[in-house]
Design an enzyme around this catalytic site. Structure first.
Site, PDB file in Angstrom:
ATOM      1  N   LEU A  21      -7.721 -52.616  37.985  1.00  0.00           N
ATOM      2  CA  LEU A  21      -9.165 -52.453  38.155  1.00  0.00           C
ATOM      3  C   LEU A  21      -9.586 -51.320  37.224  1.00  0.00           C
ATOM      4  O   LEU A  21      -8.808 -50.379  36.998  1.00  0.00           O
ATOM      5  CB  LEU A  21      -9.511 -52.087  39.607  1.00  0.00           C
ATOM      6  CG  LEU A  21      -9.245 -53.162  40.673  1.00  0.00           C
ATOM      7  CD1 LEU A  21      -9.543 -52.622  42.068  1.00  0.00           C
ATOM      8  CD2 LEU A  21     -10.067 -54.426  40.412  1.00  0.00           C
ATOM      9  N   ASP A  22     -10.810 -51.395  36.714  1.00  0.00           N
ATOM     10  CA  ASP A  22     -11.314 -50.319  35.854  1.00  0.00           C
ATOM     11  C   ASP A  22     -11.395 -49.018  36.658  1.00  0.00           C
ATOM     12  O   ASP A  22     -11.472 -49.055  37.894  1.00  0.00           O
ATOM     13  CB  ASP A  22     -12.739 -50.616  35.371  1.00  0.00           C
ATOM     14  CG  ASP A  22     -12.816 -51.913  34.611  1.00  0.00           C
ATOM     15  OD1 ASP A  22     -11.798 -52.340  34.058  1.00  0.00           O
ATOM     16  OD2 ASP A  22     -13.919 -52.491  34.596  1.00  0.00           O
ATOM     17  N   VAL A  23     -11.478 -47.918  35.933  1.00  0.00           N
ATOM     18  CA  VAL A  23     -11.544 -46.601  36.597  1.00  0.00           C
ATOM     19  C   VAL A  23     -12.675 -46.565  37.617  1.00  0.00           C
ATOM     20  O   VAL A  23     -12.512 -46.075  38.738  1.00  0.00           O
ATOM     21  CB  VAL A  23     -11.751 -45.483  35.544  1.00  0.00           C
ATOM     22  CG1 VAL A  23     -12.013 -44.151  36.211  1.00  0.00           C
ATOM     23  CG2 VAL A  23     -10.540 -45.378  34.660  1.00  0.00           C
ATOM     24  N   ARG A  71     -17.469 -57.502  34.218  1.00  0.00           N
ATOM     25  CA  ARG A  71     -18.553 -56.787  33.516  1.00  0.00           C
ATOM     26  C   ARG A  71     -18.979 -57.577  32.286  1.00  0.00           C
ATOM     27  O   ARG A  71     -20.171 -57.694  31.985  1.00  0.00           O
ATOM     28  CB  ARG A  71     -18.090 -55.379  33.105  1.00  0.00           C
ATOM     29  CG  ARG A  71     -17.829 -54.491  34.317  1.00  0.00           C
ATOM     30  CD  ARG A  71     -17.275 -53.124  33.920  1.00  0.00           C
ATOM     31  NE  ARG A  71     -16.583 -52.512  35.038  1.00  0.00           N
ATOM     32  CZ  ARG A  71     -17.172 -51.763  35.979  1.00  0.00           C
ATOM     33  NH1 ARG A  71     -18.443 -51.524  35.930  1.00  0.00           N
ATOM     34  NH2 ARG A  71     -16.462 -51.265  36.965  1.00  0.00           N
TER      35      ARG A  71
END
Ligand code: URA
Length: 235
Positions: free
Chosen positions: A100-102, A186
């Site tokens: 998962l992204d930050v 995104r």
């Protein structure tokens, strides 16, 4: 299982240290000294080092509610690693099941079972990943159709696999995808001219994030959950 693998799973010895303690006659199996790492250890055998029985650490399967600000890496780099949130022995053996992204929050799985991981993240197995996306602008009318037919993301040749979107409110969408390209969610909303302000993963296959797991908290999966995820996508 080979004795050298058993030692790797039950001690902190490096491979070369293992070879040394083996050739020094420090390892016994059922009371007999064994010097060869290739020796096969069977269920029920008692392996001991200097007379102390060793216990093998089995495979671990963990659900973590990832908070924002942590990265899905094994070691800290620009941000702290999610592994800091897991207090467990032999932590360096673990990896995250995908990333998962930050800034993304929610369900991340952590394990030391590489085959299980592959089964969940390989697009071939079509395991659902469900995200709740808070959008900067209301979701456009054609979102369902565009996501269902697949979107060619910037820099890619092939369209995304068919995805479904549910409108929770004009600016809140629940998206289900079956693959995990870089920043996929995104980029999919960006392809519609929108922007994801917050992203949260709610579910992977049949496994939903526990409601009572606060950000940063984790728990071990049950055997049923582990098995259900190993079959995910096949139904
Ligand atoms: N898609 C994204 O864009 N970010 C995530 O963290 C996960 C999926």
């Amino acid at each position: 299982m080979r004795l050298d693998k058993f030692l790797a799973e039950s001690t902190d010895l490096s491979r070369s240290q293992s070879r040394k303690v083996l050739s020094a006659g420090e390892i016994t199996v059922n009371g007999e000294v064994v010097e060869k790492g290739t020796f096969i250890v069977n269920d029920g055998d008692v392996v001991a080092w200097d007379g102390e029985p060793l216990e093998r650490v089995g495979l671990r399967y963990i659900m973590l509610n990832k908070p924002a600000g942590y990265e899905c890496s094994l070691k800290n780099s620009q941000h702290p690693s999610v592994m800091n949130l897991i207090d467990i022995e032999k932590r360096d053996r673990l990896h995250t099941v995908g990333r998962l992204d930050v800034e993304t929050t929610g369900l991340i799985l952590i394990t030391d079972d590489g085959q299980w991981t592959h089964r969940i993240i390989s697009p071939k197995h079509r395991c659902d990943k469900v995200y709740l996306a808070t959008l900067a602008a209301p979701l456009c009318e054609e979102a369902e159709a565009r996501f269902a037919e697949g979107i060619v993301l910037d820099g890619e040749d092939r369209p995304t696999l068919p995805a479904t979107v549910e409108r929770v409110s004009p600016t809140l969408a629940r998206l289900t995808i079956q693959e995990g390209k870089y920043h996929q969610v995104r980029r999919m909303f960006a392809a519609l001219g929108n922007h994801v302000e917050q992203l949260h993963r709610e579910r992977i296959g049949p496994l939903a994030l526990d409601d009572d797991l606060a950000p940063g908290e984790s728990r071990f999966l049950t055997a049923d959950e582990v098995n259900a995820l190993a079959r995910a996508g096949d139904e």
